[in-house]
Write an enzyme that holds these catalytic residues in place. Structure first.
Site, PDB file in Angstrom:
ATOM      1  CD  GLU A  56       0.011  -5.794  11.041  1.00 38.25           C
ATOM      2  OE1 GLU A  56      -0.015  -4.554  11.212  1.00 38.25           O
ATOM      3  OE2 GLU A  56      -1.276  -6.330  11.248  1.00 38.25           O
TER       4      GLU A  56
ATOM      5  NE  ARG B  39      -7.112  -6.821 -20.782  1.00 48.04           N
ATOM      6  CZ  ARG B  39      -8.203  -7.158 -21.489  1.00 48.04           C
ATOM      7  NH1 ARG B  39      -8.605  -8.454 -21.117  1.00 48.04           N
ATOM      8  NH2 ARG B  39      -8.813  -6.559 -22.409  1.00 48.04           N
TER       9      ARG B  39
ATOM     10  CG  ASP C 286      -9.119  -3.233 -22.811  1.00 45.52           C
ATOM     11  OD1 ASP C 286      -9.937  -3.666 -23.341  1.00 45.52           O
ATOM     12  OD2 ASP C 286      -8.101  -4.063 -22.616  1.00 45.52           O
TER      13      ASP C 286
ATOM     14  N   PRO D 247       0.828  -1.046  -0.083  1.00 42.12           N
ATOM     15  CG  PRO D 247      -0.223  -1.206   2.053  1.00 42.12           C
ATOM     16  CD  PRO D 247       0.504  -2.100   1.182  1.00 42.12           C
TER      17      PRO D 247
END
Length: 245
Positions: free
Chosen positions: A114, A152, A167, A87
């Site tokens: 964690e 892709r 896309d 994150p």
């Protein structure tokens, strides 16, 4: 292209990578998705891979030793960046996917608990990626997002070479609405322009819908997009979201 995935859940990664588009791409030799179980590199007869954090606190931290040992067991060639799914990483988006698709190999590291010992990050990690501002239980889902999005973009992976180009986000905008049979479903009709066979009009309609949908749902994207004079004229024609099919 090679995708090595360091994970405590190799079966999860393998199951997804063997299905659908990724599975066909692997069978065709276009990509190789290689999950590596970190657990066998753990310490002692129980293969321990985590411990309590120094300084106290809740949860467990993945130890640097098993992660380094797993990483160092990989073949050194072709070279590729070691990417930690975190994150705290830079936001993964279509532009980053296009950047990574130019490389021969990615080594994706999936954290758990964690997080990972900071020393592994400092010694081994070249880049960190985040798939969004939310918390999930581990890096596996994020790693698979990277594998799927990058794959892709590789030649031959999709059935049509035009698929990736059309896309959402490929040109900075959201994609236009799609319709298929039947022409009328529960009282909702397919826009007449899509049934007429005039490809120039269809292309114009789709571009207008893409612009309008982006304006309604992601104005931040529209603000950054490079719009032509034709695009601006199309936006004027589509007054509000009610006109979006």
């Amino acid at each position: 292209m090679i995708f090595d995935i360091l994970t405590l859940l190799p079966e999860v990664c393998q199951a997804y990578a063997q299905a659908s588009i990724l599975g066909r791409a692997q069978k065709a030799g276009l990509i190789a998705v290689r999950p590596l179980d970190v657990r066998p590199f753990g310490l002692g007869r129980h293969h321990v891979v985590d411990d309590t954090p120094y300084g106290g606190g809740c949860g467990m931290v993945m130890m640097a030793g098993p992660l380094c040992a797993a990483l160092e067991s990989l073949e050194p060639e072709p070279a590729g960046p070691v990417i930690l799914l975190s994150p705290q990483g830079r936001r993964f988006d279509q532009a980053v996917a296009e950047e990574l698709a130019r490389l021969p190999r990615l080594i994706l590291v999936c954290g758990r608990y964690e997080g990972v010992d900071e020393r592994f990050r400092r010694l081994k990690v070249d880049d960190e990626l985040s798939v969004g501002d939310f918390v999930i239980s581990g890096g596996e889902l994020a790693a698979l997002c990277v594998v799927d999005a990058v794959s892709r973009l590789l030649p031959g992976v999709l059935g049509s070479e035009d698929s990736a180009a059309s896309d959402s986000f490929a040109d900075g905008l959201l994609e236009h609405p799609h319709y298929t049979r039947p022409a009328v479903f529960r009282g909702l009709e397919t826009p007449e322009v899509l049934l007429g066979g005039n490809h120039a009009l269809i292309a114009r309609w789709r571009r207008a819908q893409s612009l309008a949908r982006t304006r309604a749902r992601r104005p931040d994207l529209l603000a950054k997009a490079r719009l032509s004079e034709t695009d601006l004229a199309l936006l004027d024609e589509v007054a509000d979201q009610d006109n979006i099919g």
